[in-house]
Design a protein around this motif. Structure first.
Motif, mmCIF file in Angstrom:
data_model
loop_
_atom_site.group_PDB
_atom_site.id
_atom_site.type_symbol
_atom_site.label_atom_id
_atom_site.label_comp_id
_atom_site.label_asym_id
_atom_site.label_seq_id
_atom_site.Cartn_x
_atom_site.Cartn_y
_atom_site.Cartn_z
ATOM 1 N N VAL A 1 1.177 -1.350 0.198
ATOM 2 C CA VAL A 1 -0.312 -0.246 0.394
ATOM 3 C C VAL A 1 0.436 0.866 0.005
ATOM 4 O O VAL A 1 0.208 1.850 -0.918
ATOM 5 N N ILE A 2 1.803 1.041 0.917
ATOM 6 C CA ILE A 2 3.203 2.184 0.545
ATOM 7 C C ILE A 2 3.352 2.577 -0.431
ATOM 8 O O ILE A 2 3.445 3.945 -0.840
ATOM 9 N N PHE A 3 3.960 1.646 -1.642
ATOM 10 C CA PHE A 3 4.653 1.900 -3.106
ATOM 11 C C PHE A 3 3.771 2.325 -3.480
ATOM 12 O O PHE A 3 3.998 2.846 -3.900
ATOM 13 N N PHE A 4 2.274 1.638 -3.382
ATOM 14 C CA PHE A 4 1.489 2.132 -4.595
ATOM 15 C C PHE A 4 0.781 3.115 -3.860
ATOM 16 O O PHE A 4 0.417 4.446 -4.836
ATOM 17 N N GLY A 5 0.273 3.310 -3.309
ATOM 18 C CA GLY A 5 0.399 5.577 -2.241
ATOM 19 C C GLY A 5 1.127 6.263 -2.921
ATOM 20 O O GLY A 5 1.172 7.085 -3.294
ATOM 21 N N VAL A 6 2.329 5.822 -2.313
ATOM 22 C CA VAL A 6 3.745 6.710 -2.967
ATOM 23 C C VAL A 6 3.760 6.980 -4.563
ATOM 24 O O VAL A 6 3.954 7.879 -4.409
ATOM 25 N N GLY A 7 3.926 6.104 -4.814
ATOM 26 C CA GLY A 7 4.203 5.978 -6.583
ATOM 27 C C GLY A 7 2.738 7.213 -7.053
ATOM 28 O O GLY A 7 3.086 7.758 -7.976
ATOM 29 N N CYS A 8 1.478 7.042 -6.280
ATOM 30 C CA CYS A 8 0.811 7.949 -6.894
ATOM 31 C C CYS A 8 0.857 9.240 -6.737
ATOM 32 O O CYS A 8 0.632 10.286 -7.552
ATOM 33 N N VAL A 9 1.603 9.809 -5.069
ATOM 34 C CA VAL A 9 1.826 10.602 -5.748
ATOM 35 C C VAL A 9 2.771 11.491 -6.130
ATOM 36 O O VAL A 9 2.548 12.332 -6.646
ATOM 37 N N LEU A 10 4.083 10.639 -6.053
ATOM 38 C CA LEU A 10 4.938 10.981 -7.417
ATOM 39 C C LEU A 10 5.058 11.356 -9.182
ATOM 40 O O LEU A 10 4.908 11.666 -9.470
ATOM 41 N N SER A 11 3.853 9.691 -8.888
ATOM 42 C CA SER A 11 3.209 10.196 -10.585
ATOM 43 C C SER A 11 2.209 11.573 -10.833
ATOM 44 O O SER A 11 2.665 12.817 -11.766
ATOM 45 N N TRP A 12 1.571 11.971 -9.676
ATOM 46 C CA TRP A 12 1.009 13.026 -9.459
ATOM 47 C C TRP A 12 1.560 14.684 -9.919
ATOM 48 O O TRP A 12 0.876 15.383 -10.293
ATOM 49 N N THR A 13 2.742 14.261 -8.843
ATOM 50 C CA THR A 13 3.216 15.425 -8.609
ATOM 51 C C THR A 13 4.542 15.512 -9.868
ATOM 52 O O THR A 13 5.369 17.206 -10.173
ATOM 53 N N GLY A 14 5.036 14.491 -10.435
ATOM 54 C CA GLY A 14 5.639 15.180 -11.939
ATOM 55 C C GLY A 14 6.784 14.719 -11.302
ATOM 56 O O GLY A 14 8.512 13.981 -12.344
ATOM 57 N N ILE A 15 6.845 13.926 -10.290
ATOM 58 C CA ILE A 15 8.462 13.764 -9.790
ATOM 59 C C ILE A 15 9.050 12.090 -10.451
ATOM 60 O O ILE A 15 9.817 11.776 -10.451
ATOM 61 N N MET A 16 7.920 11.457 -10.757
ATOM 62 C CA MET A 16 8.404 10.123 -10.682
ATOM 63 C C MET A 16 9.189 9.952 -11.685
ATOM 64 O O MET A 16 9.516 9.450 -12.655
ATOM 65 N N ALA A 17 7.813 11.117 -13.466
ATOM 66 C CA ALA A 17 9.530 10.628 -14.794
ATOM 67 C C ALA A 17 10.517 11.431 -14.188
ATOM 68 O O ALA A 17 11.868 11.009 -15.129
ATOM 69 N N LYS A 18 11.339 12.223 -13.287
ATOM 70 C CA LYS A 18 12.561 12.588 -13.381
ATOM 71 C C LYS A 18 13.258 11.698 -12.349
ATOM 72 O O LYS A 18 14.590 12.423 -11.817
ATOM 73 N N ILE A 19 12.766 11.518 -11.570
ATOM 74 C CA ILE A 19 13.626 10.266 -11.019
ATOM 75 C C ILE A 19 14.458 8.743 -12.393
ATOM 76 O O ILE A 19 13.874 8.863 -12.972
#
Length: 480
Positions: A242-260
């Motif tokens: 749940v933490i992985f999916f919750g954090v992943g959602c926030v990272l994708s939502w804020t655009g941080i996911m694409a910068k990792i």
């Protein structure tokens, strides 16, 4: 004399169904039997009928989960991303579901563990009390037998000495009292009473219970370890995912996911490793709910069996179906547990002997006191032949009867229906039908809530996609 316990005012308290039991009583059984003894009577038809009645919850949960997952798969394959919205509402629902799972699982781990521990601790405590009670019962019965036999031997000697008394100058009041004691002793039938006592020799209840006690202790320890392992293992898996999916959602939502660095690889891990694993966890959760539902229904049937709709009613059915138990064992179970002290006391015959001996003891004590002055007077030694033997016999008998009465008091306490029944009431009403049923109900409810929230998370998994209403985030890595 001490009152006969068969006339005591104590009766077993009526069983009151707990909230957990009442909840599962409403489960549809579609006309199938709720008699849990059917799975033990050896009749395959009755067993199958009972098992069929348990399948509503498993079928409902598993079918619901399958249809939900199947529907998501069909919509994904046929509609693609058009069905799955990608906006703040979806992300909000997704995150709220994830947070709710964490909170509910925290309650499941804390309250569920507490409920399981309470039920196990109560059962262990009652197990120890039962072991002690049965061992004490054997000891008290043996002491009763020994004390009664000694009083009969002493009474026989005293009666023979009184018969041989030759005393023309014996005071009339004392002679009348001695005659009354002799008449009482003449009515006593030691041989017949010894036969009655022999029926209760070597009951061995404590020894028989020791084997059951060891098995019960081992079973409770395994049950406690299993539930703790389930809570801890499932907790680690659920919380991490749940933490992985919750954090992943926030990272994708804020655009941080694409910068990792390695964002595309991370997206693949989410989509092809964690997501299938999460689906597997949901399936296993559905299976655990099905098992807990069956366990809850069985415990409910145990607690509401027979015409009395109580655990005692279930025991009565099991007792009637068991042809291997001796009649003595049936009498003990009926009186102390099933009938709740309302039927005939199986120790009534010994208690009647106890009352008879106590009446004699009272007269021996009174005669010993009233004649002591006469027999202790040296001047009276020549008046009565055998006076020394009678005086000594009275003193010995008085001591023997006094010791026996203390043994009888211990016997009466250990065979008291109130003493034994309250232990079983604690076991059946509190430990099994309240705390254990409540613990299983709690685990069932929290698991079911987590399953529904997990399915909602899968439904709103589009939260990982970039929000189409924000073109500036169109370059984010899609992980779905």
């Amino acid at each position: 004399s001490i009152p006969n316990p068969t006339m005591a005012e104590y009766f077993s308290p009526p069983y009151e169904t707990s909230h957990s039991v009442e909840h599962f009583l409403k489960t549809p059984r579609f006309g199938h039997t709720t008699d849990v003894s059917d799975i033990l009577n050896g009749d395959s038809h009755d067993t199958q009928d009972y098992i069929t009645g348990l399948l509503f919850i498993p079928i409902f949960v598993l079918v619901l989960s399958f249809l939900w997952l199947f529907g998501l798969a069909v919509l994904k394959c046929t509609c693609g991303d058009r069905f799955f919205a990608r906006n703040k509402v979806v992300r909000g629902i997704y995150l709220l579901a994830a947070i709710a799972i964490v909170v509910i699982f925290a309650l499941f781990s804390a309250q569920g563990n507490a409920a399981v521990n309470d039920s196990v601790d109560t059962m262990q405590e009652i197990r120890e009390r039962l072991h002690s009670s049965f061992m004490n019962l054997d000891g008290a019965t043996a002491s009763f037998q020994a004390g009664a036999l000694k009083t009969y031997d002493s009474a026989t000697i005293l009666r023979n000495n009184l018969d041989s008394l030759d005393c023309d100058g014996f005071p009339v009041p004392l002679k009348s009292e001695m005659t009354d004691l002799l008449d009482t002793l003449d009515k006593l039938d030691p041989d017949q009473n010894k036969e009655s006592i022999a029926r209760f020799q070597n009951l061995g209840i404590g020894d028989e219970f020791s084997d059951i006690d060891a098995d019960t202790e081992e079973l409770l320890e395994k049950y406690n370890k299993l539930t703790q392992r389930i809570c801890n293992t499932a907790g680690i898996i659920v919380i991490i995912m749940v933490i992985f999916f919750g954090v992943g959602c926030v990272l994708s939502w804020t655009g941080i996911m694409a910068k990792i660095p390695g964002a595309r690889i991370l997206g693949v891990v989410y989509s092809w490793v964690l997501l299938p694993l999460f689906v597997l966890v949901m399936v296993l959760s559905a299976v655990s709910i099905a098992v807990l539902g069956i366990l809850s229904l069985i415990s409910t049937d145990v607690c509401t069996g027979g015409p009395t709709e109580s655990p005692e009613g279930t025991l009565r059915i099991l007792l009637d179906d068991n042809s291997e138990l001796s009649q003595d064992a049936r009498d003990y179970l009926n009186y102390y547990i099933i009938d709740g002290c309302r039927s005939k006391n199986p120790f009534e015959e010994l208690l009647e002997l106890q009352s008879e001996i106590q009446d004699i003891s009272t007269k021996v004590y009174a005669t010993t006191r009233s004649t002591s002055a006469f027999f202790n007077d040296i001047a009276n030694e020549g008046i009565c032949t055998g006076s020394n033997e009678i005086s000594n016999s009275l003193k010995v008998s008085n001591t023997t009867f006094t010791v026996a009465e203390s043994l009888f008091a211990a016997f009466e306490k250990e065979t008291s229906c109130e003493h034994i029944n309250q232990i079983f009431v604690s076991l059946l009403h509190q430990a099994i039908c309240d705390e254990f049923a409540g613990a299983v109900h709690w685990m069932f409810g929290t698991n079911y809530a987590m399953l529904m929230l997990g399915l909602i998370m899968l439904t709103t998994y589009a939260a990982f996609h970039p929000d189409k209403s924000h073109p500036d985030k169109s370059e984010q890595i899609s992980t779905a």
